[in-house]
Design a protein around this motif. Structure first.
Motif, PDB file in Angstrom:
ATOM      1  N   LEU A 212       0.834  -1.201   0.000  1.00  0.00           N
ATOM      2  CA  LEU A 212       0.000   0.000   0.000  1.00  0.00           C
ATOM      3  C   LEU A 212       0.873   1.256   0.000  1.00  0.00           C
ATOM      4  O   LEU A 212       1.685   1.455   0.896  1.00  0.00           O
ATOM      5  CB  LEU A 212      -0.903  -0.001   1.234  1.00  0.00           C
ATOM      6  N   ILE A 213       0.707   2.074  -1.017  1.00  0.00           N
ATOM      7  CA  ILE A 213       1.390   3.360  -1.085  1.00  0.00           C
ATOM      8  C   ILE A 213       0.423   4.422  -0.565  1.00  0.00           C
ATOM      9  O   ILE A 213      -0.681   4.579  -1.091  1.00  0.00           O
ATOM     10  CB  ILE A 213       1.804   3.709  -2.526  1.00  0.00           C
ATOM     11  N   ILE A 214       0.842   5.143   0.479  1.00  0.00           N
ATOM     12  CA  ILE A 214      -0.016   6.153   1.099  1.00  0.00           C
ATOM     13  C   ILE A 214       0.432   7.539   0.639  1.00  0.00           C
ATOM     14  O   ILE A 214       1.613   7.889   0.754  1.00  0.00           O
ATOM     15  CB  ILE A 214       0.056   6.069   2.637  1.00  0.00           C
ATOM     16  N   SER A 215      -0.497   8.305   0.120  1.00  0.00           N
ATOM     17  CA  SER A 215      -0.209   9.671  -0.298  1.00  0.00           C
ATOM     18  C   SER A 215      -0.975  10.633   0.609  1.00  0.00           C
ATOM     19  O   SER A 215      -2.201  10.605   0.659  1.00  0.00           O
ATOM     20  CB  SER A 215      -0.630   9.882  -1.755  1.00  0.00           C
ATOM     21  N   VAL A 216      -0.246  11.458   1.356  1.00  0.00           N
ATOM     22  CA  VAL A 216      -0.857  12.451   2.240  1.00  0.00           C
ATOM     23  C   VAL A 216      -0.807  13.792   1.520  1.00  0.00           C
ATOM     24  O   VAL A 216       0.260  14.236   1.083  1.00  0.00           O
ATOM     25  CB  VAL A 216      -0.129  12.533   3.596  1.00  0.00           C
ATOM     26  N   GLN A 217      -1.952  14.444   1.412  1.00  0.00           N
ATOM     27  CA  GLN A 217      -2.034  15.660   0.623  1.00  0.00           C
ATOM     28  C   GLN A 217      -2.747  16.759   1.401  1.00  0.00           C
ATOM     29  O   GLN A 217      -3.829  16.548   1.938  1.00  0.00           O
ATOM     30  CB  GLN A 217      -2.790  15.364  -0.681  1.00  0.00           C
ATOM     31  N   SER A 218      -2.113  17.925   1.473  1.00  0.00           N
ATOM     32  CA  SER A 218      -2.805  19.080   2.051  1.00  0.00           C
ATOM     33  C   SER A 218      -3.470  19.840   0.909  1.00  0.00           C
ATOM     34  O   SER A 218      -3.010  19.815  -0.234  1.00  0.00           O
ATOM     35  CB  SER A 218      -1.824  19.992   2.792  1.00  0.00           C
TER      36      SER A 218
ATOM     37  N   ASP B 133      -9.107  12.582  -6.245  1.00  0.00           N
ATOM     38  CA  ASP B 133      -8.668  11.201  -6.025  1.00  0.00           C
ATOM     39  C   ASP B 133      -8.564  10.851  -4.540  1.00  0.00           C
ATOM     40  O   ASP B 133      -8.044   9.794  -4.180  1.00  0.00           O
ATOM     41  CB  ASP B 133      -7.329  10.950  -6.712  1.00  0.00           C
ATOM     42  N   ALA B 134      -9.074  11.730  -3.668  1.00  0.00           N
ATOM     43  CA  ALA B 134      -8.962  11.498  -2.224  1.00  0.00           C
ATOM     44  C   ALA B 134      -9.827  10.320  -1.789  1.00  0.00           C
ATOM     45  O   ALA B 134     -10.988  10.202  -2.180  1.00  0.00           O
ATOM     46  CB  ALA B 134      -9.353  12.745  -1.455  1.00  0.00           C
ATOM     47  N   ASP B 135      -9.261   9.441  -0.959  1.00  0.00           N
ATOM     48  CA  ASP B 135     -10.024   8.343  -0.365  1.00  0.00           C
ATOM     49  C   ASP B 135     -10.610   8.747   0.986  1.00  0.00           C
ATOM     50  O   ASP B 135     -11.709   8.347   1.345  1.00  0.00           O
ATOM     51  CB  ASP B 135      -9.113   7.123  -0.169  1.00  0.00           C
TER      52      ASP B 135
ATOM     53  N   PHE C 271      -5.227   1.290  12.353  1.00  0.00           N
ATOM     54  CA  PHE C 271      -6.286   0.282  12.321  1.00  0.00           C
ATOM     55  C   PHE C 271      -6.672  -0.057  10.875  1.00  0.00           C
ATOM     56  O   PHE C 271      -6.845  -1.223  10.506  1.00  0.00           O
ATOM     57  CB  PHE C 271      -7.515   0.787  13.079  1.00  0.00           C
ATOM     58  N   LEU C 272      -6.794   0.986  10.025  1.00  0.00           N
ATOM     59  CA  LEU C 272      -7.293   0.799   8.668  1.00  0.00           C
ATOM     60  C   LEU C 272      -6.279   0.166   7.719  1.00  0.00           C
ATOM     61  O   LEU C 272      -6.639  -0.672   6.878  1.00  0.00           O
ATOM     62  CB  LEU C 272      -7.722   2.151   8.086  1.00  0.00           C
ATOM     63  N   ILE C 273      -5.031   0.573   7.827  1.00  0.00           N
ATOM     64  CA  ILE C 273      -4.022   0.184   6.839  1.00  0.00           C
ATOM     65  C   ILE C 273      -3.905  -1.329   6.644  1.00  0.00           C
ATOM     66  O   ILE C 273      -3.927  -1.814   5.501  1.00  0.00           O
ATOM     67  CB  ILE C 273      -2.652   0.822   7.180  1.00  0.00           C
TER      68      ILE C 273
ATOM     69  N   ARG D 265      -3.210   1.789  -3.194  1.00  0.00           N
ATOM     70  CA  ARG D 265      -2.970   3.224  -3.071  1.00  0.00           C
ATOM     71  C   ARG D 265      -4.035   3.846  -2.191  1.00  0.00           C
ATOM     72  O   ARG D 265      -5.226   3.614  -2.368  1.00  0.00           O
ATOM     73  CB  ARG D 265      -2.989   3.867  -4.458  1.00  0.00           C
ATOM     74  N   LEU D 266      -3.599   4.650  -1.219  1.00  0.00           N
ATOM     75  CA  LEU D 266      -4.511   5.334  -0.302  1.00  0.00           C
ATOM     76  C   LEU D 266      -4.156   6.812  -0.283  1.00  0.00           C
ATOM     77  O   LEU D 266      -3.021   7.182   0.025  1.00  0.00           O
ATOM     78  CB  LEU D 266      -4.392   4.751   1.110  1.00  0.00           C
ATOM     79  N   VAL D 267      -5.116   7.655  -0.631  1.00  0.00           N
ATOM     80  CA  VAL D 267      -4.892   9.103  -0.642  1.00  0.00           C
ATOM     81  C   VAL D 267      -5.627   9.729   0.536  1.00  0.00           C
ATOM     82  O   VAL D 267      -6.856   9.656   0.630  1.00  0.00           O
ATOM     83  CB  VAL D 267      -5.367   9.745  -1.960  1.00  0.00           C
ATOM     84  N   ILE D 268      -4.871  10.341   1.436  1.00  0.00           N
ATOM     85  CA  ILE D 268      -5.413  11.015   2.619  1.00  0.00           C
ATOM     86  C   ILE D 268      -5.314  12.519   2.384  1.00  0.00           C
ATOM     87  O   ILE D 268      -4.216  13.055   2.204  1.00  0.00           O
ATOM     88  CB  ILE D 268      -4.633  10.635   3.887  1.00  0.00           C
ATOM     89  N   ALA D 269      -6.437  13.208   2.361  1.00  0.00           N
ATOM     90  CA  ALA D 269      -6.452  14.643   2.097  1.00  0.00           C
ATOM     91  C   ALA D 269      -6.792  15.412   3.364  1.00  0.00           C
ATOM     92  O   ALA D 269      -7.792  15.122   4.025  1.00  0.00           O
ATOM     93  CB  ALA D 269      -7.451  14.960   0.989  1.00  0.00           C
ATOM     94  N   ILE D 270      -5.957  16.389   3.697  1.00  0.00           N
ATOM     95  CA  ILE D 270      -6.148  17.230   4.872  1.00  0.00           C
ATOM     96  C   ILE D 270      -6.398  18.653   4.392  1.00  0.00           C
ATOM     97  O   ILE D 270      -5.532  19.254   3.733  1.00  0.00           O
ATOM     98  CB  ILE D 270      -4.903  17.210   5.794  1.00  0.00           C
ATOM     99  N   GLY D 271      -7.583  19.203   4.693  1.00  0.00           N
ATOM    100  CA  GLY D 271      -7.931  20.497   4.145  1.00  0.00           C
ATOM    101  C   GLY D 271      -8.172  21.586   5.171  1.00  0.00           C
ATOM    102  O   GLY D 271      -8.739  21.341   6.238  1.00  0.00           O
ATOM    103  N   CYS D 272      -7.724  22.789   4.839  1.00  0.00           N
ATOM    104  CA  CYS D 272      -8.112  23.989   5.585  1.00  0.00           C
ATOM    105  C   CYS D 272      -8.660  24.967   4.554  1.00  0.00           C
ATOM    106  O   CYS D 272      -8.964  24.570   3.426  1.00  0.00           O
ATOM    107  CB  CYS D 272      -6.946  24.565   6.383  1.00  0.00           C
TER     108      CYS D 272
END
Length: 292
Positions: free
Chosen positions: A163-169, A179-181, A231-233, A243-250
């Motif tokens: 699993l490739i994890i992509s963290v995106q702000s 493409d955010a999961d 827990f999820l991974i 592939r898992l895309v985690i999006a953090i937004g402000c």
């Protein structure tokens, strides 16, 4: 003798991979007809131990010869040679972009329709992908990042996590990444934009990082989402997600989301996961104009 069968989608990085494996001491052959693999193994075994690591690229460029692959792998195993399959893939739009940049033709795009060719190739390779020991999605990889992943597997011998994890702000004012999961909204935290001496800085700088992380809520958030991801991974991996895309937004994607995305990236990386980081909107919100 260690055999690595490198395969996967056209444009996903097999040529780059074989170059890196060669750097790691592998004897590499590109586009060997599958029917010749057992014979080649015999030849290597007769070198008196001079060739101990072999990497062979096999893919749909072999055309009708590709259909011999499974038979050849069974023969290879019956001869007492162990092998592992490395499968490379990427998102459709990334593959299309790479083909346009290189101006090369897809092996199956006889009518010029690259998307349809990729669809056919995914179907043709689906059974091979199921047998792969390692699956790497190169969609977001720079060459050095691909090399790092290959080095973990084939040099350091570390346990590979597919699993490739992509963290995106990002900034909500510019839209949620398509493409955010998983999406988190961190606009509940104090906003440094409204402090005159801070707003010109970004979340990559110490002033903003200290401001955001002095908040009790920010640290509680980080602890809770880190526990959630741990827990999820394993469950995502078990279900075959690559592939898992985690999006953090402000609001603008320049301050709070950058700090928290960076912290999540660091925590997951420290926990041994394969993680990429991208601050999508960090350079956009630098004017005095602001929306809540």
């Amino acid at each position: 003798m260690n055999f690595v069968i490198v395969t996967g989608l056209s444009g996903a990085g097999k040529s780059q991979t074989i170059k890196f494996l060669e750097d790691f001491g592998y004897f590499c052959i590109d586009n060997l007809p599958p029917a010749l693999i057992p014979k080649f193994a015999e030849i290597c075994s007769q070198t008196g131990g001079k060739i101990e690591k072999v990497a062979i690229v096999v893919d749909i460029r072999g055309r009708e010869f590709f259909n011999d692959l499974f038979k050849s792998l069974r023969t290879l195993q019956s001869m007492g040679y162990n092998y592992e399959i490395l499968f490379l893939e990427a998102k459709d739009e990334v593959l299309v972009k790479r083909y346009k940049e290189t101006r090369r033709n897809h092996p199956l795009a006889h009518d010029g329709d690259i998307f349809e060719a990729i669809k056919k190739e995914r179907l043709k390779l689906s059974e091979l992908k199921k047998q792969a020991k390692h699956i790497i999605d190169t969609s977001d990889f720079l060459p050095r990042q691909l090399r790092e992943e290959l080095e973990k597997i084939f040099v350091a011998g570390e346990k590979f996590e597919s699993l490739i994890i992509s963290v995106q702000s990002f900034g909500f004012k510019y839209g949620i990444p398509i493409d955010a999961d998983i999406v988190f909204d961190v606009r509940f935290l104090p906003n440094p934009y409204y402090i005159e001496e801070l707003k010109r800085f970004s979340g990559l700088e110490e002033q903003i990082r200290d401001f955001v992380l002095k908040s009790k809520e920010a640290n509680e958030f980080l602890d809770k989402v880190t526990d959630l991801f741990e827990f999820l991974i394993p469950h995502y991996i078990k279900e075959g997600k690559s592939r898992l895309v985690i999006a953090i937004g402000c609001t603008g994607g320049r301050h709070r989301s950058v700090v928290l995305a960076s912290e999540i990236y660091k925590r997951l990386k420290d926990n041994g996961h394969t993680v990429l980081i991208n601050h999508r909107d960090i350079s956009k919100d630098v004017s005095g104009e602001r929306t809540k």
